[in-house]
Design an enzyme around this catalytic site. Structure first.
Site, PDB file in Angstrom:
ATOM      1  N   TYR A 127       0.854  -1.188   0.000  1.00  0.00           N
ATOM      2  CA  TYR A 127       0.000   0.000   0.000  1.00  0.00           C
ATOM      3  C   TYR A 127       0.887   1.234   0.000  1.00  0.00           C
ATOM      4  O   TYR A 127       1.792   1.362   0.826  1.00  0.00           O
ATOM      5  CB  TYR A 127      -0.924   0.035   1.226  1.00  0.00           C
ATOM      6  CG  TYR A 127      -1.943   1.156   1.118  1.00  0.00           C
ATOM      7  CD1 TYR A 127      -3.205   0.915   0.607  1.00  0.00           C
ATOM      8  CD2 TYR A 127      -1.610   2.460   1.477  1.00  0.00           C
ATOM      9  CE1 TYR A 127      -4.127   1.945   0.455  1.00  0.00           C
ATOM     10  CE2 TYR A 127      -2.523   3.490   1.326  1.00  0.00           C
ATOM     11  CZ  TYR A 127      -3.784   3.230   0.823  1.00  0.00           C
ATOM     12  OH  TYR A 127      -4.677   4.254   0.661  1.00  0.00           O
ATOM     13  N   GLN A 189     -10.754   0.179   1.299  1.00  0.00           N
ATOM     14  CA  GLN A 189     -11.274  -0.708   0.257  1.00  0.00           C
ATOM     15  C   GLN A 189     -10.145  -1.390  -0.508  1.00  0.00           C
ATOM     16  O   GLN A 189     -10.279  -2.544  -0.938  1.00  0.00           O
ATOM     17  CB  GLN A 189     -12.199   0.049  -0.705  1.00  0.00           C
ATOM     18  CG  GLN A 189     -11.570   1.176  -1.494  1.00  0.00           C
ATOM     19  CD  GLN A 189     -11.630   2.514  -0.792  1.00  0.00           C
ATOM     20  OE1 GLN A 189     -11.708   2.582   0.423  1.00  0.00           O
ATOM     21  NE2 GLN A 189     -11.601   3.595  -1.563  1.00  0.00           N
ATOM     22  N   ASN A 212      -3.218   6.014   6.151  1.00  0.00           N
ATOM     23  CA  ASN A 212      -3.909   6.802   7.173  1.00  0.00           C
ATOM     24  C   ASN A 212      -4.605   5.890   8.181  1.00  0.00           C
ATOM     25  O   ASN A 212      -4.460   4.667   8.135  1.00  0.00           O
ATOM     26  CB  ASN A 212      -4.896   7.783   6.516  1.00  0.00           C
ATOM     27  CG  ASN A 212      -5.998   7.060   5.734  1.00  0.00           C
ATOM     28  OD1 ASN A 212      -6.282   5.886   5.942  1.00  0.00           O
ATOM     29  ND2 ASN A 212      -6.617   7.775   4.816  1.00  0.00           N
ATOM     30  N   SER A 235       5.661   8.796  14.031  1.00  0.00           N
ATOM     31  CA  SER A 235       7.116   8.732  13.926  1.00  0.00           C
ATOM     32  C   SER A 235       7.770   9.281  15.185  1.00  0.00           C
ATOM     33  O   SER A 235       7.191  10.099  15.905  1.00  0.00           O
ATOM     34  CB  SER A 235       7.573   9.520  12.706  1.00  0.00           C
ATOM     35  OG  SER A 235       8.948   9.332  12.482  1.00  0.00           O
ATOM     36  N   GLN A 257      12.018  14.715  12.093  1.00  0.00           N
ATOM     37  CA  GLN A 257      10.943  13.783  12.429  1.00  0.00           C
ATOM     38  C   GLN A 257       9.676  14.506  12.854  1.00  0.00           C
ATOM     39  O   GLN A 257       8.566  14.050  12.594  1.00  0.00           O
ATOM     40  CB  GLN A 257      11.399  12.834  13.550  1.00  0.00           C
ATOM     41  CG  GLN A 257      12.415  11.824  13.107  1.00  0.00           C
ATOM     42  CD  GLN A 257      11.956  11.051  11.888  1.00  0.00           C
ATOM     43  OE1 GLN A 257      11.060  10.221  11.953  1.00  0.00           O
ATOM     44  NE2 GLN A 257      12.564  11.333  10.743  1.00  0.00           N
ATOM     45  N   HIS A 260       6.878  15.167  10.272  1.00  0.00           N
ATOM     46  CA  HIS A 260       6.042  14.086   9.751  1.00  0.00           C
ATOM     47  C   HIS A 260       4.582  14.266  10.150  1.00  0.00           C
ATOM     48  O   HIS A 260       3.671  14.022   9.365  1.00  0.00           O
ATOM     49  CB  HIS A 260       6.521  12.735  10.288  1.00  0.00           C
ATOM     50  CG  HIS A 260       7.521  12.055   9.402  1.00  0.00           C
ATOM     51  ND1 HIS A 260       7.243  11.675   8.119  1.00  0.00           N
ATOM     52  CD2 HIS A 260       8.800  11.682   9.632  1.00  0.00           C
ATOM     53  CE1 HIS A 260       8.316  11.095   7.584  1.00  0.00           C
ATOM     54  NE2 HIS A 260       9.264  11.089   8.484  1.00  0.00           N
ATOM     55  N   GLU A 325      11.817   4.460  17.705  1.00  0.00           N
ATOM     56  CA  GLU A 325      11.882   4.064  16.295  1.00  0.00           C
ATOM     57  C   GLU A 325      13.276   4.384  15.739  1.00  0.00           C
ATOM     58  O   GLU A 325      13.914   3.531  15.132  1.00  0.00           O
ATOM     59  CB  GLU A 325      10.807   4.810  15.516  1.00  0.00           C
ATOM     60  CG  GLU A 325      10.783   4.516  14.031  1.00  0.00           C
ATOM     61  CD  GLU A 325       9.794   5.382  13.288  1.00  0.00           C
ATOM     62  OE1 GLU A 325       9.483   5.038  12.132  1.00  0.00           O
ATOM     63  OE2 GLU A 325       9.340   6.409  13.832  1.00  0.00           O
ATOM     64  N   HIS A 326      13.716   5.621  15.932  1.00  0.00           N
ATOM     65  CA  HIS A 326      15.042   6.063  15.483  1.00  0.00           C
ATOM     66  C   HIS A 326      15.847   6.534  16.686  1.00  0.00           C
ATOM     67  O   HIS A 326      15.336   7.297  17.509  1.00  0.00           O
ATOM     68  CB  HIS A 326      14.937   7.238  14.498  1.00  0.00           C
ATOM     69  CG  HIS A 326      14.015   6.993  13.336  1.00  0.00           C
ATOM     70  ND1 HIS A 326      12.723   7.481  13.292  1.00  0.00           N
ATOM     71  CD2 HIS A 326      14.204   6.321  12.180  1.00  0.00           C
ATOM     72  CE1 HIS A 326      12.160   7.123  12.158  1.00  0.00           C
ATOM     73  NE2 HIS A 326      13.037   6.416  11.464  1.00  0.00           N
ATOM     74  N   ASP A 359      16.322   7.028   6.136  1.00  0.00           N
ATOM     75  CA  ASP A 359      15.009   7.111   5.491  1.00  0.00           C
ATOM     76  C   ASP A 359      15.100   6.884   3.983  1.00  0.00           C
ATOM     77  O   ASP A 359      14.207   6.292   3.382  1.00  0.00           O
ATOM     78  CB  ASP A 359      14.393   8.486   5.740  1.00  0.00           C
ATOM     79  CG  ASP A 359      13.474   8.503   6.953  1.00  0.00           C
ATOM     80  OD1 ASP A 359      13.251   7.440   7.546  1.00  0.00           O
ATOM     81  OD2 ASP A 359      12.989   9.597   7.295  1.00  0.00           O
ATOM     82  N   GLU A 413      -0.433 -36.116  28.357  1.00  0.00           N
ATOM     83  CA  GLU A 413      -1.286 -35.017  27.904  1.00  0.00           C
ATOM     84  C   GLU A 413      -2.715 -35.465  27.639  1.00  0.00           C
ATOM     85  O   GLU A 413      -3.572 -34.652  27.282  1.00  0.00           O
ATOM     86  CB  GLU A 413      -0.700 -34.389  26.638  1.00  0.00           C
ATOM     87  CG  GLU A 413       0.623 -33.658  26.898  1.00  0.00           C
ATOM     88  CD  GLU A 413       1.169 -32.958  25.669  1.00  0.00           C
ATOM     89  OE1 GLU A 413       0.585 -33.139  24.567  1.00  0.00           O
ATOM     90  OE2 GLU A 413       2.150 -32.213  25.793  1.00  0.00           O
ATOM     91  N   HIS A 418      -2.808 -39.747  19.730  1.00  0.00           N
ATOM     92  CA  HIS A 418      -1.410 -39.489  19.393  1.00  0.00           C
ATOM     93  C   HIS A 418      -0.556 -40.703  19.753  1.00  0.00           C
ATOM     94  O   HIS A 418       0.286 -41.162  18.976  1.00  0.00           O
ATOM     95  CB  HIS A 418      -0.893 -38.262  20.172  1.00  0.00           C
ATOM     96  CG  HIS A 418      -1.262 -36.949  19.564  1.00  0.00           C
ATOM     97  ND1 HIS A 418      -2.564 -36.529  19.434  1.00  0.00           N
ATOM     98  CD2 HIS A 418      -0.490 -35.943  19.057  1.00  0.00           C
ATOM     99  CE1 HIS A 418      -2.585 -35.329  18.877  1.00  0.00           C
ATOM    100  NE2 HIS A 418      -1.327 -34.956  18.632  1.00  0.00           N
TER     101      HIS A 418
END
Length: 428
Positions: A127, A189, A212, A235, A257, A260, A325-326, A359, A413, A418
């Site tokens: 995506y 969708q 989003n 971020s 950052q 963003h 994250e960074h 990045d 068990e 088995h």
């Protein structure tokens, strides 16, 4: 940005504040996305068309772009951008090719054979957002590792612009990265169509890529129907700096950052009060010349902080708890600290390894765990696009040697079928 002195409490209160950014999704959004998913599942392309008209305004004249057509878009972008894409792709390829795992087989002297087979997923969906959040770099970061893993087909979905045409920069990146087909559809969708398949859009095994809140919610709800990369949060960057750091660099990296998203976090940990104060001045100077000034200001006001620590050990302890994250290490001897940083998506060492280097260009993936999940999640990699299966071969004699242990474990068990599966092979 506020300057706070670390005292064992104030800095950790910041972590609790940051956790509020990744709360539960609004039930209204969940209901909307659930309805979209169910409609696409039941009605296929007709539902995709309906939602595309409702949310995007119109159906593009051309809804699918085949691989050979992608090359056209390379002629629509400037040569410098094309060259940058190609160079970045090569770096990403070089880094990720070292992650590739091999199948293996173990043959023992007693005739037992065991092993593991590794192969790429059959089909993966990527995506890619449109509009202001269109990032060609993300196309490279998602598609290149998938290609290395041996994925048979890469399908990309991206919403068309208001004129019905795709973003040429994104399409050029798709051509460079080796994407096989592009469908001009976006939103929840598009995610649902990839998960279930429609008359036109093929079902995939995994969906990756940012989007989003509606796209992120769709991915979360469809996890299990398909695999996903991760549910990414806002971020974030954490910088650890000593007295040798350059305040101008620190301010620039914090804002890289913060621009963003208004929910992005940018935090500086420094052992020097002078560095802290100088960085605030640099922020005030540099922000005047940046396009996304309003976003940066809101991000820094709500989720930014400068914390003065007693020493680097205290700063690293905080970093491991935050699991950013960074993480930038703007210190005199950054290589000394690699083994002490346990929880971070990606680590940038030294004053000339800024976060945007990762990045766009260096090679390591920029799809990284956020919201503290770097404690247990890893960056997107070749591993994200493979599947493994094991195989076992036992001779009659070796199974006979193992049968009593297996039967005992199964009986304990309460799984007598088995146990019987073993016993029946040795009944006389």
């Amino acid at each position: 940005m506020n300057i706070t002195k670390a005292n064992g409490k104030a800095e950790y209160a910041l972590i609790e504040n940051l956790k509020k950014r990744s709360g539960e999704t609004d039930p209204k959004i969940i209901n909307i996305v659930t309805n979209i998913i169910n409609s696409v599942k039941e009605q296929g392309d007709s539902a995709v068309r309906e939602f595309t008209v409702r949310f995007d305004g119109a159906i593009p004249k051309k809804t699918v772009v085949e691989k050979d057509e992608l090359e056209i878009y390379l002629d629509m972008v400037d040569d410098d951008f094309k060259s940058a894409l190609i160079n970045a792709k090569q770096n990403i390829y070089d880094f990720h090719s070292r992650q590739l795992q091999n199948s293996w087989m173990l043959t023992r002297e007693n005739g037992v054979i065991m092993g593991q087979r590794v192969r790429g997923l059959n089909r993966v969906g990527i995506y890619v957002p449109g509009g202001t959040a269109a990032y060609p770099s993300s196309v490279l970061m998602n598609a290149v590792p998938a290609k290395i893993a041996g994925v048979q087909e890469i399908i990309m979905v991206t919403p068309p612009g208001k004129d019905g045409n795709p973003n040429p920069d994104i399409m050029a990146a798709a051509a460079v990265a080796g994407v096989d087909r592009v469908f001009l559809v976006g939103g929840a969708q598009a995610v649902a169509a990839l998960a279930y398949g429609t008359e036109k859009i093929p079902k995939v095994d995994k969906i990756v890529g940012p989007g989003n809140i509606f796209v992120a919610t769709a991915k979360k709800l469809l996890y299990g129907v398909v695999d996903i990369d991760m549910v990414a949060g806002p971020s974030e960057i954490l910088i650890i700096a000593d007295k040798t750091a350059k305040p101008a660099f620190l301010a620039a990296d914090l804002m890289s950052q913060a621009e963003h998203d208004k929910m992005a976090s940018a935090i500086l940990l420094t052992t020097s009060l002078d560095i802290a104060k100088a960085t605030v001045k640099e922020l005030e100077n540099q922000i005047k010349y940046l396009q996304r000034q309003e976003i940066i200001e809101e991000s820094l006001n709500h989720f930014g902080e400068i914390i003065v620590c007693e020493n680097l050990s205290q700063a690293i302890d905080f970093a491991n708890e935050l699991a950013p994250e960074h993480l930038e290490m703007c210190v005199e001897e950054p290589l000394k600290y690699i083994g002490k940083i346990d929880n971070a998506g990606s680590v940038f060492l030294g004053n000339f390894s800024p976060e945007p280097l990762g990045d766009y260009y260096a090679g390591p993936n920029h799809v990284l765990p956020t919201s503290g999940t770097a404690k247990f999640f890893s960056p997107l990699s070749v591993d994200s696009f493979i599947k493994k299966s094991s195989f076992i071969y036992y001779t009659p004699g070796e199974l006979s040697k193992a049968k009593d242990d297996i039967i005992k474990l199964a009986d304990t068990e309460g799984l007598t079928a088995h146990a019987n599966s073993i016993k029946v092979r040795f009944d006389k």
